[in-house]
Design a protein around this motif. Structure first.
Motif, PDB file in Angstrom:
ATOM      1  N   ASP A  99       0.809  -1.217   0.000  1.00  0.00           N
ATOM      2  CA  ASP A  99       0.000   0.000   0.000  1.00  0.00           C
ATOM      3  C   ASP A  99       0.846   1.273   0.000  1.00  0.00           C
ATOM      4  O   ASP A  99       0.379   2.330   0.430  1.00  0.00           O
ATOM      5  CB  ASP A  99      -0.921   0.001   1.233  1.00  0.00           C
ATOM      6  N   ASP A 100       2.078   1.192  -0.513  1.00  0.00           N
ATOM      7  CA  ASP A 100       2.944   2.369  -0.510  1.00  0.00           C
ATOM      8  C   ASP A 100       2.364   3.534  -1.305  1.00  0.00           C
ATOM      9  O   ASP A 100       2.639   4.691  -1.012  1.00  0.00           O
ATOM     10  CB  ASP A 100       4.337   2.022  -1.050  1.00  0.00           C
ATOM     11  N   GLY A 101       1.540   3.268  -2.306  1.00  0.00           N
ATOM     12  CA  GLY A 101       0.963   4.328  -3.138  1.00  0.00           C
ATOM     13  C   GLY A 101      -0.349   4.892  -2.610  1.00  0.00           C
ATOM     14  O   GLY A 101      -0.897   5.835  -3.189  1.00  0.00           O
ATOM     15  N   VAL A 102      -0.885   4.377  -1.542  1.00  0.00           N
ATOM     16  CA  VAL A 102      -2.160   4.849  -0.995  1.00  0.00           C
ATOM     17  C   VAL A 102      -1.969   6.253  -0.432  1.00  0.00           C
ATOM     18  O   VAL A 102      -1.035   6.522   0.316  1.00  0.00           O
ATOM     19  CB  VAL A 102      -2.690   3.892   0.100  1.00  0.00           C
ATOM     20  N   VAL A 103      -2.886   7.145  -0.820  1.00  0.00           N
ATOM     21  CA  VAL A 103      -2.800   8.537  -0.391  1.00  0.00           C
ATOM     22  C   VAL A 103      -3.513   8.709   0.950  1.00  0.00           C
ATOM     23  O   VAL A 103      -4.660   8.287   1.120  1.00  0.00           O
ATOM     24  CB  VAL A 103      -3.431   9.466  -1.453  1.00  0.00           C
ATOM     25  N   ILE A 104      -2.815   9.335   1.882  1.00  0.00           N
ATOM     26  CA  ILE A 104      -3.388   9.649   3.191  1.00  0.00           C
ATOM     27  C   ILE A 104      -3.646  11.151   3.201  1.00  0.00           C
ATOM     28  O   ILE A 104      -2.753  11.948   2.922  1.00  0.00           O
ATOM     29  CB  ILE A 104      -2.424   9.244   4.325  1.00  0.00           C
ATOM     30  N   THR A 105      -4.881  11.516   3.503  1.00  0.00           N
ATOM     31  CA  THR A 105      -5.276  12.920   3.485  1.00  0.00           C
ATOM     32  C   THR A 105      -5.491  13.404   4.909  1.00  0.00           C
ATOM     33  O   THR A 105      -6.244  12.787   5.672  1.00  0.00           O
ATOM     34  CB  THR A 105      -6.586  13.103   2.685  1.00  0.00           C
ATOM     35  N   LEU A 106      -4.852  14.507   5.247  1.00  0.00           N
ATOM     36  CA  LEU A 106      -5.073  15.146   6.552  1.00  0.00           C
ATOM     37  C   LEU A 106      -6.304  16.032   6.417  1.00  0.00           C
ATOM     38  O   LEU A 106      -6.300  17.011   5.677  1.00  0.00           O
ATOM     39  CB  LEU A 106      -3.847  15.967   6.964  1.00  0.00           C
ATOM     40  N   LEU A 107      -7.385  15.663   7.088  1.00  0.00           N
ATOM     41  CA  LEU A 107      -8.635  16.407   6.986  1.00  0.00           C
ATOM     42  C   LEU A 107      -8.648  17.628   7.898  1.00  0.00           C
ATOM     43  O   LEU A 107      -9.124  18.694   7.517  1.00  0.00           O
ATOM     44  CB  LEU A 107      -9.820  15.494   7.318  1.00  0.00           C
ATOM     45  N   LYS A 108      -8.172  17.449   9.109  1.00  0.00           N
ATOM     46  CA  LYS A 108      -8.103  18.560  10.068  1.00  0.00           C
ATOM     47  C   LYS A 108      -7.097  18.206  11.137  1.00  0.00           C
ATOM     48  O   LYS A 108      -6.792  17.038  11.365  1.00  0.00           O
ATOM     49  CB  LYS A 108      -9.470  18.842  10.690  1.00  0.00           C
ATOM     50  N   MET A 109      -6.594  19.220  11.794  1.00  0.00           N
ATOM     51  CA  MET A 109      -5.639  19.013  12.884  1.00  0.00           C
ATOM     52  C   MET A 109      -6.408  18.785  14.186  1.00  0.00           C
ATOM     53  O   MET A 109      -7.408  19.459  14.442  1.00  0.00           O
ATOM     54  CB  MET A 109      -4.733  20.235  13.050  1.00  0.00           C
ATOM     55  N   PRO A 110      -5.942  17.844  15.000  1.00  0.00           N
ATOM     56  CA  PRO A 110      -6.585  17.678  16.310  1.00  0.00           C
ATOM     57  C   PRO A 110      -6.300  18.893  17.186  1.00  0.00           C
ATOM     58  O   PRO A 110      -5.220  19.476  17.104  1.00  0.00           O
ATOM     59  CB  PRO A 110      -5.956  16.416  16.885  1.00  0.00           C
ATOM     60  N   PRO A 111      -7.247  19.311  18.007  1.00  0.00           N
ATOM     61  CA  PRO A 111      -6.999  20.440  18.901  1.00  0.00           C
ATOM     62  C   PRO A 111      -5.934  20.088  19.935  1.00  0.00           C
ATOM     63  O   PRO A 111      -5.675  18.915  20.210  1.00  0.00           O
ATOM     64  CB  PRO A 111      -8.354  20.685  19.562  1.00  0.00           C
ATOM     65  N   ASP A 112      -5.313  21.117  20.489  1.00  0.00           N
ATOM     66  CA  ASP A 112      -4.256  20.893  21.480  1.00  0.00           C
ATOM     67  C   ASP A 112      -4.764  20.164  22.719  1.00  0.00           C
ATOM     68  O   ASP A 112      -4.019  19.441  23.368  1.00  0.00           O
ATOM     69  CB  ASP A 112      -3.622  22.222  21.893  1.00  0.00           C
ATOM     70  N   ASP A 113      -6.031  20.348  23.040  1.00  0.00           N
ATOM     71  CA  ASP A 113      -6.590  19.698  24.225  1.00  0.00           C
ATOM     72  C   ASP A 113      -7.315  18.388  23.888  1.00  0.00           C
ATOM     73  O   ASP A 113      -8.105  17.888  24.676  1.00  0.00           O
ATOM     74  CB  ASP A 113      -7.533  20.660  24.962  1.00  0.00           C
ATOM     75  N   PHE A 114      -7.026  17.828  22.683  1.00  0.00           N
ATOM     76  CA  PHE A 114      -7.675  16.592  22.263  1.00  0.00           C
ATOM     77  C   PHE A 114      -7.302  15.444  23.206  1.00  0.00           C
ATOM     78  O   PHE A 114      -6.142  15.227  23.495  1.00  0.00           O
ATOM     79  CB  PHE A 114      -7.243  16.248  20.828  1.00  0.00           C
ATOM     80  N   LYS A 115      -8.326  14.772  23.686  1.00  0.00           N
ATOM     81  CA  LYS A 115      -8.145  13.596  24.541  1.00  0.00           C
ATOM     82  C   LYS A 115      -9.116  12.530  24.090  1.00  0.00           C
ATOM     83  O   LYS A 115     -10.208  12.824  23.636  1.00  0.00           O
ATOM     84  CB  LYS A 115      -8.412  13.931  26.014  1.00  0.00           C
ATOM     85  N   LEU A 116      -8.696  11.292  24.222  1.00  0.00           N
ATOM     86  CA  LEU A 116      -9.590  10.172  23.945  1.00  0.00           C
ATOM     87  C   LEU A 116     -10.443   9.919  25.171  1.00  0.00           C
ATOM     88  O   LEU A 116      -9.960   9.991  26.306  1.00  0.00           O
ATOM     89  CB  LEU A 116      -8.781   8.922  23.608  1.00  0.00           C
ATOM     90  N   ALA A 117     -11.709   9.646  24.961  1.00  0.00           N
ATOM     91  CA  ALA A 117     -12.616   9.359  26.082  1.00  0.00           C
ATOM     92  C   ALA A 117     -12.290   7.988  26.632  1.00  0.00           C
ATOM     93  O   ALA A 117     -12.192   7.015  25.902  1.00  0.00           O
ATOM     94  CB  ALA A 117     -14.059   9.418  25.621  1.00  0.00           C
ATOM     95  N   TYR A 118     -12.112   7.910  27.934  1.00  0.00           N
ATOM     96  CA  TYR A 118     -11.799   6.632  28.573  1.00  0.00           C
ATOM     97  C   TYR A 118     -13.046   6.048  29.172  1.00  0.00           C
ATOM     98  O   TYR A 118     -13.848   6.606  29.771  1.00  0.00           O
ATOM     99  CB  TYR A 118     -10.727   6.822  29.649  1.00  0.00           C
TER     100      TYR A 118
END
Length: 170
Positions: free
Chosen positions: A151-170
């Motif tokens: 999959d070396d040719g697969v394009v990865i697109t950055l849609l938006k930047m995560p906010p600085d205070d981004f946290k995963l819900a535990y």
């Protein structure tokens, strides 16, 4: 003189001075304390109940099913792991933003091969972090999982930047 009671073939003597392990050979007589069978049963019953209480699982509702107990070390380790993953997602998105190609539609793209070549020195968890970032809507790529070389040719697109205070819900 030792006291002894035999009930149903069970010898109810207990050595209270532990003379069997004592190297003091002053006396040939062993000292025992009389313990009735009912006292022994009661003692073992208390021990059994204490062990059963240890083994009882707390009642879990649907909302906390599969979750560690509140305030436990396991919960603290889980929260720390989620914070680490959130930071790695932010780092990956920043890396893509700095090393990718900016397109006319204000998105940034990079191929998986380019990303893998340059990012593998920073983290050995690239594919897992990409999947997490995709799940949270920060990046997009075709397919469910990416493999090196295939999959070396697969394009990865950055849609938006995560906010600085981004946290995963535990």
């Amino acid at each position: 003189m030792a006291m002894k009671e035999t009930v149903n073939g069970i010898d109810n003597r207990i050595d209270i001075n532990n003379n069997n392990n004592n190297n003091n050979n002053d006396s040939d007589e062993e000292t025992y304390e009389y313990v009735s069978l009912s006292e022994r049963i009661a003692s073992y019953q208390k021990k059994l109940e204490a062990e059963q209480r240890k083994l009882e699982k707390p009642c879990k509702t649907k909302s906390d099913y599969g979750r560690p107990l509140e305030g436990s070390k396991t919960q603290a380790r889980g929260i720390k792991a989620y914070d680490t993953i959130a930071q790695e997602i932010r780092d990956l998105c920043t890396f893509i933003a700095n090393n990718g190609t900016k397109n006319d539609d204000n998105t940034i793209t990079i191929t998986f091969g380019q990303l893998f070549e340059s990012y593998e020195m920073l983290s050995n968890k690239l594919v897992g972090i990409l999947l997490r970032a995709c799940k949270h809507g920060f990046v997009h790529f075709e397919g469910e999982i990416l493999y090196q070389r295939r999959d070396d040719g697969v394009v990865i697109t950055l849609l938006k930047m995560p906010p600085d205070d981004f946290k995963l819900a535990y």
